[in-house]
Write a protein that holds these residues in place. Structure first.
Motif, PDB file in Angstrom:
ATOM      1  N   ALA A  91     -11.605  -6.688   0.157  1.00  0.00           N
ATOM      2  CA  ALA A  91     -10.806  -5.901   1.090  1.00  0.00           C
ATOM      3  C   ALA A  91      -9.575  -5.743   0.634  1.00  0.00           C
ATOM      4  N   GLU A  92      -8.755  -6.984  -0.002  1.00  0.00           N
ATOM      5  CA  GLU A  92      -7.338  -6.774  -0.725  1.00  0.00           C
ATOM      6  C   GLU A  92      -7.477  -5.847  -1.726  1.00  0.00           C
ATOM      7  N   ILE A  93      -8.408  -6.087  -2.387  1.00  0.00           N
ATOM      8  CA  ILE A  93      -8.531  -5.203  -3.723  1.00  0.00           C
ATOM      9  C   ILE A  93      -8.549  -3.598  -3.508  1.00  0.00           C
ATOM     10  N   LEU A  94      -9.374  -3.397  -2.524  1.00  0.00           N
ATOM     11  CA  LEU A  94      -9.596  -2.050  -2.059  1.00  0.00           C
ATOM     12  C   LEU A  94      -8.156  -1.274  -1.323  1.00  0.00           C
ATOM     13  N   SER A  95      -7.518  -2.264  -0.445  1.00  0.00           N
ATOM     14  CA  SER A  95      -6.277  -2.005   0.218  1.00  0.00           C
ATOM     15  C   SER A  95      -5.263  -1.522  -1.074  1.00  0.00           C
ATOM     16  N   TYR A  96      -5.173  -2.561  -2.033  1.00  0.00           N
ATOM     17  CA  TYR A  96      -4.316  -2.224  -3.242  1.00  0.00           C
ATOM     18  C   TYR A  96      -4.718  -1.031  -4.083  1.00  0.00           C
ATOM     19  N   MET A  97      -6.003  -0.854  -4.239  1.00  0.00           N
ATOM     20  CA  MET A  97      -6.280   0.495  -4.876  1.00  0.00           C
ATOM     21  C   MET A  97      -5.968   1.809  -4.061  1.00  0.00           C
ATOM     22  N   GLY A  98      -6.103   1.607  -2.633  1.00  0.00           N
ATOM     23  CA  GLY A  98      -5.747   2.526  -1.774  1.00  0.00           C
ATOM     24  C   GLY A  98      -4.217   2.830  -1.865  1.00  0.00           C
ATOM     25  N   GLU A  99      -3.417   1.772  -1.960  1.00  0.00           N
ATOM     26  CA  GLU A  99      -2.028   2.178  -2.050  1.00  0.00           C
ATOM     27  C   GLU A  99      -1.760   2.885  -3.461  1.00  0.00           C
ATOM     28  N   VAL A 100      -2.533   2.411  -4.594  1.00  0.00           N
ATOM     29  CA  VAL A 100      -2.084   3.237  -5.911  1.00  0.00           C
ATOM     30  C   VAL A 100      -2.594   4.768  -5.713  1.00  0.00           C
ATOM     31  N   ILE A 101      -3.769   4.847  -4.713  1.00  0.00           N
ATOM     32  CA  ILE A 101      -4.032   6.600  -4.666  1.00  0.00           C
ATOM     33  C   ILE A 101      -2.960   7.331  -3.766  1.00  0.00           C
ATOM     34  N   GLU A 102      -2.505   6.474  -2.727  1.00  0.00           N
ATOM     35  CA  GLU A 102      -1.562   7.076  -1.697  1.00  0.00           C
ATOM     36  C   GLU A 102      -0.155   7.140  -2.275  1.00  0.00           C
TER      37      GLU A 102
END
Ligand SMILES: Cc1cc2nc3c(=O)[nH]c(=O)nc-3n(C[C@H](O)[C@H](O)[C@H](O)COP(=O)(O)OP(=O)(O)OC[C@H]3O[C@@H](n4cnc5c(N)ncnc54)[C@H](O)[C@@H]3O)c2cc1C
Length: 500
Positions: A91-102
């Motif tokens: 979940a933390e890795i997905l959230s980090y990747m989500g921030e990169v995308i955003e």
């Protein structure tokens, strides 16, 4: 092309032309997209992803406790600081990747539920024609691209690897592969047997040990583990000094990489000493009376297979507390109530979890062809584990096993962007790796030397992978510490690159 594919191809809707098509929105594909926007401004691109969202491995795997087994300072990108504990949950890795995308407005470039089915290169047009099936509508869609950047990982997401065992159908309980974890699996107060002792088993067991009646880790042979606090001292110190997170990320990465290099060298130069370091850390948790020789002492040299990091020794704490145990034996057959072992012992189970690994997929299950001829990657030779002889305008991101995968995502991206900019400068539309005259007598070997790295999925799938030569240019040597200097120095004018 079979009839079904011909029908689909004929009816595929064209959805446009891009300079670059990226396959996959895992950590590699999102990294590739980021670097393209920063290093090749003005390049048009699209990311095609089978799943409903980004994340790849971190989206597919939903078993309890799913977490990284390497630190996120190096599994994270070099350009975005990781600010939490080094071992991270999915979940933390997905959230980090989500921030990169955003933060980098990558979202509009990604098309989800687009499974690439075929990629055809035409030398007449200097183009890839890439067809995808929309998994939501079943519709076939078609893209054209100058360059194809394969970020589809290395294993099949749709199903994990399960060996054949005798009488599996006789077992009355549930058999589950961690790659397809069912939402309704209730392991509370149940007896669970986990087959396998790789990183997946080591993460899953402490997570389910708390609630289940007992978990047994059944392994044919032992695995090495590293253990320690889920914290990095230098990052903690710098944070206490209120140093900027960008600096903390960079300094911590350097410290981790420096230490990893020293440890990796030790495994090659002083394998017995490296082995002793690993085993004494396990003994510190389990005590001198535990049979470490049988259950935690592999026969191979450390690092010939991936070494998972066990934060705070939680796997060993579960064993020490009696909630989990290890059995080192072989399976004779499944029974109604569990597993009969070759030793004659029987393990009782309500649930059996097969943490037995992956199915290697070298090409994302995409049908490739070049000028009408099917492409067999196993007949090509790899240029530094990312390009292939005779295959134009294509790069595959295959990361590291002894260091974090993502370190290579950044390195390969720098190379691709440099290559694309170079092609623009010299007016080339096509680049194809080719053996040079001095390479023609070079021995052609399997993708990786089994003496160097030999996990089961690589051994099972090696015949599908491209070949390697015996020179640095013609192999993926799994050595980040060499490649970090070699990649930026690659001479794009080398005769290994044929431009047209
Ligand atoms: C449980 C687990 C834990 C791991 N932990 C670590 C770790 O801690 N550190 C480490 O370095 N490595 C780890 N690895 C290895 C890990 O897989 C890689 O490090 C990394 O996540 C791979 O990223 P990727 O983007 O290259 O591939 P993936 O994560 O496999 O993502 C590939 C993406 O491509 C998509 N795709 C594939 N084929 C197609 C197609 N035909 N059309 C469209 N899309 C397609 C997939 O749907 C997927 O989303 C772990 C692996 C597993 C399974």
């Amino acid at each position: 092309m079979n009839v079904q594919q011909q029908i689909r191809a004929a009816s595929a809707d064209s959805t446009g032309h891009f300079d670059v098509v990226i396959a996959g929105a895992g950590i590699s594909g999102v990294g590739a997209a980021y670097h393209l926007t920063k290093q090749c401004a003005g390049t048009s691109f699209v990311v095609l992803e089978t799943q409903k969202s980004f994340g790849g491995t971190w989206l597919t795997h939903r078993y309890p406790g799913i977490r990284s087994d390497s630190d996120l300072h190096t599994f994270g990108y070099r350009f975005k600081p990781w600010t939490s504990a080094p071992i991270a949950t999915a979940a933390e890795i997905l959230s980090y990747m989500g921030e990169v995308i955003e933060e980098n407005a990558l979202g509009p470039h990604i098309r989800y539920q687009h499974k690439i089915s075929s990629a055809r290169w035409s030398s007449e047009e200097n183009l890839w024609t890439i067809e995808a099936i929309r998994t939501d509508t079943g519709e076939a869609v078609r893209f054209t691209a100058n360059f194809f950047w394969m970020c589809q990982g290395y294993y099949r997401h749709s199903e994990g690897y399960t060996p054949e065992w005798k009488a599996t159908e006789s077992f009355k309980g549930r058999i589950v592969h961690p790659q397809q974890w069912p939402d309704d699996l209730d392991y509370k107060n149940k007896k669970v047997v986990v087959i396998g002792s790789g990183a997946t088993a080591a993460t899953l067991i402490p997570a389910i040990a708390r609630d289940s009646a007992h978990v047994t880790m059944l392994q044919r042979s032992p695995t090495y583990f590293r253990t320690g606090r889920n914290a990095i001292e230098i990052a903690e110190t710098l944070r206490a000094l209120q140093v900027d997170e960008t600096w903390i990320h960079e300094i911590t990465r350097r410290k981790i990489l420096f230490d990893q290099d020293a440890f990796t060298r030790k495994t090659f130069e002083e394998p017995e000493a490296a082995k002793k370091d690993l085993l004494s850390a396990v003994e510190a948790y389990l005590g001198p009376d535990y049979d470490i020789a049988t259950h935690f002492t592999p026969k191979y040299r450390p690092w010939r297979q991936r070494i998972a990091f066990i934060p705070d020794g939680d796997l060993f704490q579960g064993i020490k507390a009696g909630k989990a145990s290890v059995v080192t034996d072989e399976i004779e057959r499944f029974t109604e109530t569990g597993i009969l072992l070759k030793s004659g012992k029987e393990l009782e189970a309500d649930i059996i979890i097969t943490a037995t690994g992956f199915n290697l997929s070298a090409n994302g299950d995409i049908d490739f062809s070049i000028d009408g001829k099917p492409l067999d990657f196993s007949q090509t030779v790899t240029y530094r584990g990312m390009m292939f002889t005779g295959v134009p305008n294509l790069v595959w991101v295959f990361g590291y096993f002894r260091a974090s995968w993502t370190l290579r995502v950044d390195l390969v991206a720098d190379f691709v962007c440099r290559l694309l900019n170079h092609m623009k400068d010299i007016g080339a539309r096509k680049v194809t790796p080719a053996l040079r005259p001095e390479d023609h007598n070079m021995p052609l070997l399997p993708w990786i030397d089994p003496e160097n790295f030999n996990p089961g999925y690589m051994m099972r799938g090696m015949h599908l992978l491209p070949k390697r030569g015996d020179k640095p240019e013609w192999q993926h040597n799994q050595d980040y510490w060499a490649e970090k200097d070699e990649f930026p120095a690659i001479d794009l004018g080398d005769r290994a690159f044929v431009y047209e």
